[in-house]
Design a protein around this motif. Structure first.
Motif, PDB file in Angstrom:
ATOM      1  N   UNK A  75      61.983 -72.567  52.853  1.00 44.19           N
ATOM      2  CA  UNK A  75      62.203 -73.835  53.543  1.00 44.19           C
ATOM      3  C   UNK A  75      63.286 -74.686  52.875  1.00 44.19           C
ATOM      4  N   UNK A  76      63.782 -74.260  51.719  1.00 48.24           N
ATOM      5  CA  UNK A  76      64.832 -75.016  51.038  1.00 48.24           C
ATOM      6  C   UNK A  76      66.109 -75.012  51.878  1.00 48.24           C
ATOM      7  N   UNK A  77      66.917 -76.053  51.700  1.00 45.71           N
ATOM      8  CA  UNK A  77      68.180 -76.160  52.406  1.00 45.71           C
ATOM      9  C   UNK A  77      69.322 -76.033  51.393  1.00 45.71           C
ATOM     10  N   UNK A  78      70.246 -75.103  51.663  1.00 47.40           N
ATOM     11  CA  UNK A  78      71.406 -74.919  50.793  1.00 47.40           C
ATOM     12  C   UNK A  78      72.661 -75.230  51.604  1.00 47.40           C
ATOM     13  N   UNK A  79      73.444 -76.189  51.123  1.00 41.42           N
ATOM     14  CA  UNK A  79      74.713 -76.548  51.747  1.00 41.42           C
ATOM     15  C   UNK A  79      75.830 -76.177  50.780  1.00 41.42           C
ATOM     16  N   UNK A  80      76.667 -75.224  51.179  1.00 40.97           N
ATOM     17  CA  UNK A  80      77.759 -74.767  50.317  1.00 40.97           C
ATOM     18  C   UNK A  80      78.892 -75.787  50.327  1.00 40.97           C
ATOM     19  N   UNK A  81      79.420 -76.092  49.144  1.00 41.00           N
ATOM     20  CA  UNK A  81      80.591 -76.952  48.997  1.00 41.00           C
ATOM     21  C   UNK A  81      81.547 -76.241  48.052  1.00 41.00           C
ATOM     22  N   UNK A  82      82.659 -75.740  48.593  1.00 38.52           N
ATOM     23  CA  UNK A  82      83.530 -74.864  47.820  1.00 38.52           C
ATOM     24  C   UNK A  82      84.995 -75.095  48.161  1.00 38.52           C
ATOM     25  N   UNK A  83      85.885 -74.537  47.356  1.00 39.29           N
ATOM     26  CA  UNK A  83      87.314 -74.604  47.639  1.00 39.29           C
ATOM     27  C   UNK A  83      87.770 -73.444  48.519  1.00 39.29           C
ATOM     28  N   UNK A  84      86.897 -72.454  48.746  1.00 36.76           N
ATOM     29  CA  UNK A  84      87.288 -71.226  49.436  1.00 36.76           C
ATOM     30  C   UNK A  84      86.890 -71.279  50.911  1.00 36.76           C
ATOM     31  N   UNK A  85      87.887 -71.126  51.798  1.00 38.62           N
ATOM     32  CA  UNK A  85      87.612 -71.187  53.229  1.00 38.62           C
ATOM     33  C   UNK A  85      87.852 -69.856  53.928  1.00 38.62           C
ATOM     34  N   UNK A  86      87.833 -68.762  53.170  1.00 36.49           N
ATOM     35  CA  UNK A  86      88.076 -67.444  53.753  1.00 36.49           C
ATOM     36  C   UNK A  86      86.767 -66.776  54.146  1.00 36.49           C
ATOM     37  N   UNK A  87      86.874 -65.785  55.035  1.00 37.84           N
ATOM     38  CA  UNK A  87      85.690 -65.097  55.538  1.00 37.84           C
ATOM     39  C   UNK A  87      84.949 -64.323  54.455  1.00 37.84           C
ATOM     40  N   UNK A  88      85.680 -63.875  53.420  1.00 37.64           N
ATOM     41  CA  UNK A  88      85.043 -63.114  52.342  1.00 37.64           C
ATOM     42  C   UNK A  88      84.023 -63.948  51.572  1.00 37.64           C
ATOM     43  N   UNK A  89      84.151 -65.255  51.621  1.00 36.69           N
ATOM     44  CA  UNK A  89      83.160 -66.147  50.992  1.00 36.69           C
ATOM     45  C   UNK A  89      82.189 -66.722  52.036  1.00 36.69           C
ATOM     46  N   UNK A  90      82.726 -67.035  53.222  1.00 34.15           N
ATOM     47  CA  UNK A  90      81.919 -67.688  54.255  1.00 34.15           C
ATOM     48  C   UNK A  90      80.740 -66.836  54.709  1.00 34.15           C
ATOM     49  N   UNK A  91      80.996 -65.615  55.153  1.00 34.87           N
ATOM     50  CA  UNK A  91      79.932 -64.825  55.764  1.00 34.87           C
ATOM     51  C   UNK A  91      78.868 -64.339  54.775  1.00 34.87           C
ATOM     52  N   UNK A  92      79.226 -63.965  53.544  1.00 37.46           N
ATOM     53  CA  UNK A  92      78.161 -63.659  52.578  1.00 37.46           C
ATOM     54  C   UNK A  92      77.250 -64.858  52.305  1.00 37.46           C
ATOM     55  N   UNK A  93      77.841 -66.068  52.268  1.00 35.14           N
ATOM     56  CA  UNK A  93      77.017 -67.261  52.043  1.00 35.14           C
ATOM     57  C   UNK A  93      76.062 -67.488  53.207  1.00 35.14           C
ATOM     58  N   UNK A  94      76.550 -67.295  54.428  1.00 35.39           N
ATOM     59  CA  UNK A  94      75.688 -67.454  55.598  1.00 35.39           C
ATOM     60  C   UNK A  94      74.618 -66.376  55.635  1.00 35.39           C
ATOM     61  N   UNK A  95      75.004 -65.147  55.280  1.00 42.80           N
ATOM     62  CA  UNK A  95      74.031 -64.053  55.252  1.00 42.80           C
ATOM     63  C   UNK A  95      72.937 -64.306  54.221  1.00 42.80           C
ATOM     64  N   UNK A  96      73.285 -65.017  53.152  1.00 38.85           N
ATOM     65  CA  UNK A  96      72.301 -65.343  52.120  1.00 38.85           C
ATOM     66  C   UNK A  96      71.336 -66.420  52.579  1.00 38.85           C
ATOM     67  N   UNK A 113      77.094 -87.410  55.578  1.00 35.83           N
ATOM     68  CA  UNK A 113      76.506 -87.149  56.885  1.00 35.83           C
ATOM     69  C   UNK A 113      76.018 -85.702  56.984  1.00 35.83           C
ATOM     70  N   UNK A 114      76.803 -84.768  56.438  1.00 39.90           N
ATOM     71  CA  UNK A 114      76.425 -83.350  56.485  1.00 39.90           C
ATOM     72  C   UNK A 114      75.154 -83.099  55.702  1.00 39.90           C
ATOM     73  N   UNK A 115      74.997 -83.754  54.567  1.00 37.63           N
ATOM     74  CA  UNK A 115      73.784 -83.594  53.769  1.00 37.63           C
ATOM     75  C   UNK A 115      72.569 -84.046  54.581  1.00 37.63           C
ATOM     76  N   UNK A 116      72.686 -85.204  55.208  1.00 35.82           N
ATOM     77  CA  UNK A 116      71.562 -85.729  55.990  1.00 35.82           C
ATOM     78  C   UNK A 116      71.242 -84.823  57.178  1.00 35.82           C
ATOM     79  N   UNK A 117      72.284 -84.355  57.865  1.00 37.94           N
ATOM     80  CA  UNK A 117      72.062 -83.496  59.023  1.00 37.94           C
ATOM     81  C   UNK A 117      71.466 -82.147  58.618  1.00 37.94           C
ATOM     82  N   UNK A 118      71.893 -81.625  57.479  1.00 39.50           N
ATOM     83  CA  UNK A 118      71.359 -80.347  57.014  1.00 39.50           C
ATOM     84  C   UNK A 118      69.880 -80.475  56.689  1.00 39.50           C
ATOM     85  N   UNK A 119      69.506 -81.554  56.033  1.00 41.22           N
ATOM     86  CA  UNK A 119      68.096 -81.792  55.715  1.00 41.22           C
ATOM     87  C   UNK A 119      67.274 -81.929  56.996  1.00 41.22           C
ATOM     88  N   UNK A 120      67.899 -82.488  58.048  1.00 37.69           N
ATOM     89  CA  UNK A 120      67.205 -82.649  59.328  1.00 37.69           C
ATOM     90  C   UNK A 120      67.169 -81.362  60.149  1.00 37.69           C
TER      91      UNK A 120
END
Length: 211
Positions: A75-96, A113-120
């Motif tokens: 039930x934990x919420x993880x919001x990634x904040x990174x310098x990398x915007x490529x698919x090699x980082x994006x999709x593994x993070x989503x898969x996790x 706003x993103x933090x609040x929306x993610x928690x919601x």
């Protein structure tokens, strides 16, 4: 009060994020971690509402840490904040199991706003990343079977178009001169009408309508 765990290997970044989050009355930082191993331990110890997760860190990276944290507490919420915007980082993070993916040049107000929306329960992306996720989903998914466009009101179509463009709730509210609570209600109605169980699927629906 929403509790947040900051995970980033750069002390200055963590300090800046702490100052930003604790400048608001509804967010508080309960712990910090400089790598994935610390993140897993701190998440278990403090059970924060949200983990703001970097990806590239020494030792255990953010993807592995996300996998372990959510394996122990789904039930934990993880919001990634990174310098990398490529698919090699994006999709593994989503898969996790990450609930969103933002780039570090995100506007501070948009991050809050993103933090609040993610928690919601929202699924949040930087606009360009959302478009890539949506385009990939449109290409891979079968044709939509959701409600016909005629079942949407004019205002719902306005909101839906902005969701498809990657706008967050506050941005939609500002653009349409509405309250954020009103926008949330419109999005809830849209999800119900279109059969979308998250924001990405709602954005996919918008793209299919060519809004």
């Amino acid at each position: 009060m929403t509790t947040v765990l900051l995970v980033d290997d750069q002390r200055l970044v963590r300090a800046g994020l702490r100052m930003l989050l604790e400048s608001t009355p509804d967010l508080t930082v309960v712990a910090e971690a400089a790598n994935g191993v610390e993140a897993v331990r701190m998440a278990a110890e403090h059970t924060p509402d949200l983990i703001l997760m970097d990806l590239r860190m020494p030792g255990m990276d953010g993807v592995r840490a996300t996998t372990e944290i959510l394996g122990a507490r789904p039930t934990a919420k993880v919001l990634v904040l990174t310098t990398f915007d490529d698919d090699d980082h994006l999709y593994p993070a989503l898969a996790a199991g990450a609930s969103g993916y933002l780039i570090k040049d995100t506007d501070p107000d948009d991050l809050l706003s993103a933090i609040r929306q993610t928690v919601d329960g929202g699924l949040l992306f930087s606009p360009a990343l959302l478009r890539r996720v949506v385009d990939r989903a449109v290409a891979a998914d079968r044709p939509a079977t959701a409600a016909a466009p005629a079942q949407l009101t004019a205002r719902e179509r306005d909101v839906l178009a902005l969701v498809g463009a990657g706008y967050g709730n506050q941005e939609i509210a500002d653009h349409l001169h509405l309250g954020v609570t009103t926008v949330k209600k419109h999005i809830a109605h849209l999800m119900d009408k279109t059969g979308s169980d998250n924001r990405v699927r709602l954005a996919v629906y918008a793209v299919r309508l060519e809004l």
